[in-house]
Design an enzyme around this catalytic site. Structure first.
Site, mmCIF file in Angstrom:
data_model
loop_
_atom_site.group_PDB
_atom_site.id
_atom_site.type_symbol
_atom_site.label_atom_id
_atom_site.label_comp_id
_atom_site.label_asym_id
_atom_site.label_seq_id
_atom_site.Cartn_x
_atom_site.Cartn_y
_atom_site.Cartn_z
ATOM 1 N N GLY A 217 43.472 43.396 41.318
ATOM 2 C CA GLY A 217 43.949 43.192 42.738
ATOM 3 C C GLY A 217 42.808 43.481 43.690
ATOM 4 O O GLY A 217 41.426 43.733 43.320
ATOM 5 N N PRO A 218 42.726 42.790 45.080
ATOM 6 C CA PRO A 218 41.908 43.054 46.059
ATOM 7 C C PRO A 218 41.733 44.616 46.344
ATOM 8 O O PRO A 218 42.455 45.413 45.839
ATOM 9 C CB PRO A 218 42.389 42.257 47.138
ATOM 10 C CG PRO A 218 43.707 41.487 46.559
ATOM 11 C CD PRO A 218 44.248 42.164 45.408
ATOM 12 N N PRO A 219 40.528 44.726 46.864
ATOM 13 C CA PRO A 219 40.192 46.054 47.284
ATOM 14 C C PRO A 219 40.997 46.800 48.380
ATOM 15 O O PRO A 219 41.785 45.898 49.247
ATOM 16 C CB PRO A 219 38.748 46.270 48.052
ATOM 17 C CG PRO A 219 38.162 44.733 47.504
ATOM 18 C CD PRO A 219 39.445 43.938 47.313
ATOM 19 N N GLY A 220 41.407 48.269 48.465
ATOM 20 C CA GLY A 220 42.350 48.555 49.282
ATOM 21 C C GLY A 220 43.858 48.360 49.083
ATOM 22 O O GLY A 220 44.626 48.516 49.988
ATOM 23 N N THR A 221 44.046 48.105 47.991
ATOM 24 C CA THR A 221 45.633 47.813 47.580
ATOM 25 C C THR A 221 46.267 49.086 46.702
ATOM 26 O O THR A 221 47.375 48.969 46.487
ATOM 27 C CB THR A 221 45.972 46.688 46.757
ATOM 28 O OG1 THR A 221 44.989 46.652 45.596
ATOM 29 C CG2 THR A 221 45.620 45.125 47.696
ATOM 30 N N GLY A 222 45.316 50.145 46.601
ATOM 31 C CA GLY A 222 45.979 51.302 46.011
ATOM 32 C C GLY A 222 45.915 51.373 44.398
ATOM 33 O O GLY A 222 46.375 52.080 43.811
ATOM 34 N N LYS A 223 44.821 50.581 43.884
ATOM 35 C CA LYS A 223 44.789 50.830 42.337
ATOM 36 C C LYS A 223 44.064 51.803 41.876
ATOM 37 O O LYS A 223 44.856 52.618 40.918
ATOM 38 C CB LYS A 223 43.783 49.324 42.026
ATOM 39 C CG LYS A 223 44.159 48.149 42.452
ATOM 40 C CD LYS A 223 43.022 47.029 41.727
ATOM 41 C CE LYS A 223 41.729 47.257 42.355
ATOM 42 N NZ LYS A 223 41.856 47.052 43.756
ATOM 43 N N THR A 224 43.175 52.510 42.662
ATOM 44 C CA THR A 224 42.503 53.920 42.140
ATOM 45 C C THR A 224 43.524 55.070 42.327
ATOM 46 O O THR A 224 43.802 55.946 41.482
ATOM 47 C CB THR A 224 41.254 53.870 42.975
ATOM 48 O OG1 THR A 224 40.276 52.993 42.419
ATOM 49 C CG2 THR A 224 40.575 55.278 42.269
ATOM 50 N N SER A 554 41.588 24.573 42.375
ATOM 51 C CA SER A 554 42.790 24.613 42.877
ATOM 52 C C SER A 554 42.703 23.675 44.369
ATOM 53 O O SER A 554 43.684 23.550 45.036
ATOM 54 C CB SER A 554 43.182 25.779 43.298
ATOM 55 O OG SER A 554 42.386 26.744 44.043
ATOM 56 N N LYS A 597 48.391 33.577 47.447
ATOM 57 C CA LYS A 597 48.316 32.506 48.385
ATOM 58 C C LYS A 597 49.452 32.299 49.120
ATOM 59 O O LYS A 597 49.306 31.767 50.380
ATOM 60 C CB LYS A 597 48.184 31.161 47.443
ATOM 61 C CG LYS A 597 46.776 31.139 46.603
ATOM 62 C CD LYS A 597 46.807 29.901 45.631
ATOM 63 C CE LYS A 597 45.476 29.680 45.074
ATOM 64 N NZ LYS A 597 45.186 28.639 43.988
#
Length: 648
Positions: A217-224, A554, A597
Site C-alpha cells: 500500500g501507499p506510504p503512511g497507511t500503517g503497514k509498519t 489503464s 482509484k
C-alpha cells in the site's frame, strides 16, 4: 703504554667508529693531533655505550615488572583453584556453556560423559547439539590466547544463546485480538480479518504455524506499525528489520565463521533478541531490496527464509546447523508489488491496503493523531485546547491530500507545538516578550478561522485542475501509483492540419513505454471509428503534472475519449472520471487498483466513474462508505464509454 702513537692506535681500536674516521686517525703523523682524534673517537664510544646501557636498564626493568606481574597472577590463580574459589578461565567458559545447555534442556547439570544419553531426545536438535559438543571439545584443547579460541567461543556463545524450544504462550481469543488491533489502527479491515482468521484457526488446531503476509500500500497507511499490533493480538514477541537498499546476502544468511567479525544473519539475531522461536517478524520495504552484485542477491536469499516448505530447516552460514523458523509469522511491507521479484512474491499472501479518504482521515485524526499530539506537547490538562472537526476537514483538504496520514500527522503535531508556545507565552511574562507582532490570534482552539494562523495558507486551493467546464479534448482519468490513487487529466489538442494520411502523435508528461503504446492503440482505434477527421493532423497528448513519471495501460479509454472529443469537437461531461485498458478492437479490459482509484475519484469530487465491466466484482466488494454518493458505470466496449462520456 709509553709510546704515544701506540696509545692512540690502541684507543682508536676500541672504538666502533666508521672506517673513514679510523683511517684519518691512523694517517695523522702529528702525535698531539693523533691523540686528540683518538680521544674524540673514544669519547663518542663512551657516550654511545652510556646510552645503550640506559636503554638496556629500562627494558630490563619493564620486562622484570611484566614477569613479576605474570608470576604473581599465575600464583594467585593456582591458590584460588586449590581453594576452590575460582576455576580456570577456560574451565569457567566451558562450565558456562554447559550450564546454558542444562537450562535449555531443563536438567540440573550436563556432564560430558553422559551428554549423548541426555540429549538424545532433548530440546536442542541433535545436529545442533552434536556441533556444540564438538566445539566444546575443541575449546578445551585450544590455547586461550590463540585466534581460533575466540572464534570458537563466539560460535558457542551464539549456539547456546539461542532460545531452543522456547515459544510464546499464544492467545487465541478472537474478541481480544480484534480489540487489540482496533485500539491502535483505524480501518485496515482486510488485514485485521486475516489476523482474526489466524487466531480462529489457532484456537481450533491448537497453534499457528508460520505464515508469510505481504502488506502492499501507499506510504503512511500503517503497514509498519500494524506489525507490533499483530504480535500483541497473538501474544507473541515482535522483531522488525528493514531490507530497503540491502545489497549483502550475509545480512540474511550470515557470514562464514572464517571472516573477522562474522555473525549470523538477521533471522537468527531475531531469535536471540526476542528469546523465542515463534516471534512476529516484520520485514520492511521488501520492494526496495538491492539487486545483488559482488555480495550476492538478497532477494534470492529471502526465498529460503519465506518458503514455508524450506524454512523449517533454515541454514545460516555462520551457525551452519539447521534452525526451525517455520513457527515464525513473517509480515512483509511494500509500496509497489510489481517491484518484488516474482519467485519471492509467489511465496507471500498479498494483502493490499488502499489509501484513506476524507472521512477516514478525520476519524484517524480525532481518535489517534490529535490525542497523541496533545500528549507529546504537554497539553492534555490545558483548558481551552480543542480541535474542531471542520478544522480537520479544512486541514486535510487544503494541506494533506496524500493517500496516507503521514503529512496530516506532521501538521497536527505542528499545531500542537504552536499551541504549546502560546500557552507558555501567556503564562510566562518573560516569554511573552518573544511574541511576534504578526501573530494574530491568542486562543488555544483550532477552528476553520484560526487554522491559517497555525499552518499557513492552504497548499491546495481547489479540488481539480478544471473547476468549470473543461475544454474539448480534456478528460479526467483515474490512475494507481505507489503513493495511492490519483485523478489525472488527459489533454489532447490539434496543432495544425496537413495532407491526408496518418496523423503525427507526440506525447508529454513523462509517460512510460506501456502508456506510450496505449496512446497509439487509442489513436488507431479512434481513427477506425471516424471518417478521416484526424488524418493529416499533428496531435499532441499531455498528462499533467509533468514532473511525475506515469506508466501503465489503464489510461487507454481516457486517451481514446479525449481524442474522440477532439475529433468531434464535443466536450466530455465534467462529473465523470474513467479508467480501463483499451484493446485495438475496442474491448475495455480490466485494470487493478480499483479501491485506490475510487478513493481518488471521491477526493476529486466527481459523481460518476466509468470502470471496466470485469471490475464490477472489485467495486461491489468496496465498503459502503466509499460507494456512497458515487455512481459507478461499467463498460465492456468503448461504445459503452462513448455513450456515457457524451451523454447530456
Amino acid at each position: 703504554i709509553a709510546d704515544p702513537f701506540k696509545l692512540a692506535d690502541f684507543a682508536a681500536s676500541l672504538a666502533t667508529a666508521k672506517g673513514p674516521d679510523l683511517q684519518i686517525a691512523l694517517e695523522e703523523r702529528d702525535v698531539v693531533k693523533r691523540l686528540r682524534l683518538a680521544l674524540d673517537l673514544v669519547s663518542q664510544e663512551r657516550e654511545l655505550s652510556k646510552l645503550q646501557q640506559e636503554i638496556s636498564q629500562q627494558v630490563e626493568t619493564k620486562l622484570s615488572s611484566q614477569q613479576r606481574t605474570f608470576l604473581l597472577n599465575e600464583q594467585l590463580k593456582t591458590i584460588k583453584k586449590e581453594l576452590g574459589v575460582e576455576t580456570d578461565d577456560k574451565d569457567a567458559l566451558v562450565k558456562k556453556f554447559r550450564n546454558r545447555i542444562a537450562s535449555i534442556e531443563g536438567v540440573e547439570d550436563v556432564e560430558e560423559e553422559s551428554a549423548e544419553e541426555k540429549w538424545k531426545d532433548g530440546v536442542i536438535p541433535a545436529v545442533a547439539r552434536a556441533a556444540i559438543e564438538e566445539e566444546l571439545s575443541k575449546l578445551e584443547a585450544l590455547e586461550k590466547n590463540s585466534a581460533e579460541f575466540n572464534v570458537t567461543r563466539n560460535y558457542l556463545d551464539w549456539l547456546t544463546g539461542l532460545p531452543w524450544g522456547s515459544v510464546s504462550g499464544e492467545v487465541f481469543d478472537v474478541a481480544a485480538a480484534k480489540e487489540a488491533l482496533d485500539d491502535v489502527h483505524y480501518g485496515m479491515d482486510d488485514v485485521k480479518e486475516r489476523i482474526l482468521e489466524l487466531v480462529a484457526v489457532g484456537s481450533l488446531v491448537g497453534g499457528v504455524r508460520g505464515k508469510i503476509l505481504c502488506l502492499v500500500g501507499p506510504p503512511g497507511t500503517g503497514k509498519t506499525s500494524i506489525g507490533s499490533s499483530i504480535a500483541q493480538a497473538l501474544g507473541r514477541e515482535f522483531y522488525r528489520f528493514s531490507v530497503g537498499g540491502l545489497g549483502d546476502v550475509a545480512e540474511i544468511k550470515g557470514h562464514r565463521r572464517t571472516y573477522v567479525g562474522a555473525m549470523p544473519g538477521k533471522p537468527i539475531q531475531c531469535l536471540k533478541a526476542t528469546k523465542k522461536f515463534n516471534p512476529v517478524v516484520l520485514i520492511d520495504e521488501v520492494d526496495k531490496l538491492g539487486r545483488g552484485g559482488n555480495s550476492g542477491d538478497p532477494a534470492s536469499a529471502l526465498l529460503e527464509l519465506l518458503d514455508p516448505s524450506q524454512n523449517a530447516n533454515f541454514l545460516d552460514h555462520y551457525l551452519d546447523v539447521p534452525v526451525d523458523l517455520s513457527r515464525c509469522l513473517f509480515v512483509c511491507t511494500a509500496n509497489d508489488a510489481s517491484l518484488i521479484p516474482g519467485p519471492l512474491l509467489d511465496r507471500m499472501e498479498v494483502v493490499r491496503l488502499a489509501g484513506y479518504d476524507l472521512e477516514d482521515k478525520v476519524a484517524i485524526a480525532r481518535q489517534h493523531l490529535v490525542p497523541k499530539a496533545l500528549e507529546e506537547a504537554g497539553l492534555q490538562s490545558t483548558d481551552g485546547v480543542s480541535f474542531d472537526d471542520d478544522a480537520l476537514v479544512a486541514l486535510i483538504r487544503g494541506h494533506a491530500r496524500e493517500a496516507g496520514v503521514r503529512t496530516l500527522q506532521k501538521l497536527v503535531e505542528k499545531i500542537g507545538r504552536k499551541v504549546a508556545l502560546r500557552v507558555v507565552r501567556d503564562n510566562d511574562p518573560s516569554a511573552a516578550a518573544t511574541r511576534p507582532e504578526s501573530e494574530k490570534g491568542s486562543g488555544y482552539a483550532v477552528t476553520v478561522d484560526t487554522l491559517e494562523d497555525f499552518v499557513g495558507k492552504p497548499r491546495f486551493s481547489k479540488d481539480r485542475l478544471y473547476d468549470d467546464a473543461a475544454p474539448v479534448g480534456v478528460v479526467m482519468g483515474l490512475a494507481w501509483t505507489s503513493m495511492g490513487g490519483a485523478a489525472l487529466y488527459v489533454e489532447a489538442t490539434k496543432l495544425s492540419g496537413g495532407d491526408k494520411g496518418a496523423p503525427k502523435l507526440s506525447t508529454t508528461g513523462q509517460l512510460g513505454s506501456v502508456m506510450e503504446e496505449s496512446t497509439r492503440v487509442a489513436l488507431n482505434h479512434v481513427r477506425s471509428r471516424l471518417d478521416g477527421e484526424l488524418d493529416g493532423d499533428e496531435l499532441h497528448i499531455h498528462v499533467p503534472d509533468g514532473a511525475t513519471p506515469k506508466d501503465g495501460p489503464s489510461a487507454g479509454v481516457t486517451v481514446a475519449t479525449a481524442l474522440l472529443s477532439l475529433a468531434t469537437d464535443k466536450p466530455v461531461r465534467q462529473d465523470l472520471a474513467m479508467t480501463g485498458e483499451l484493446s485495438l478492437t475496442g474491448k475495455v479490459l480490466p485494470v487493478g487498483g480499483i479501491k485506490e482509484k475510487v478513493i481518488a475519484a471521491r477526493r476529486a469530487g466527481v459523481a460518476h466513474v466509468c470502470l471496466p465491466d470485469e471490475n464490477r466484482r472489485d467495486f461491489d466488494e468496496l465498503p459502503e462508505h466509499l460507494k456512497k454518493d458515487l455512481e459507478a458505470h461499467f463498460a465492456a466496449t468503448f461504445e459503452d464509454v462513448v455513450g456515457l462520456a457524451f451523454a447530456d
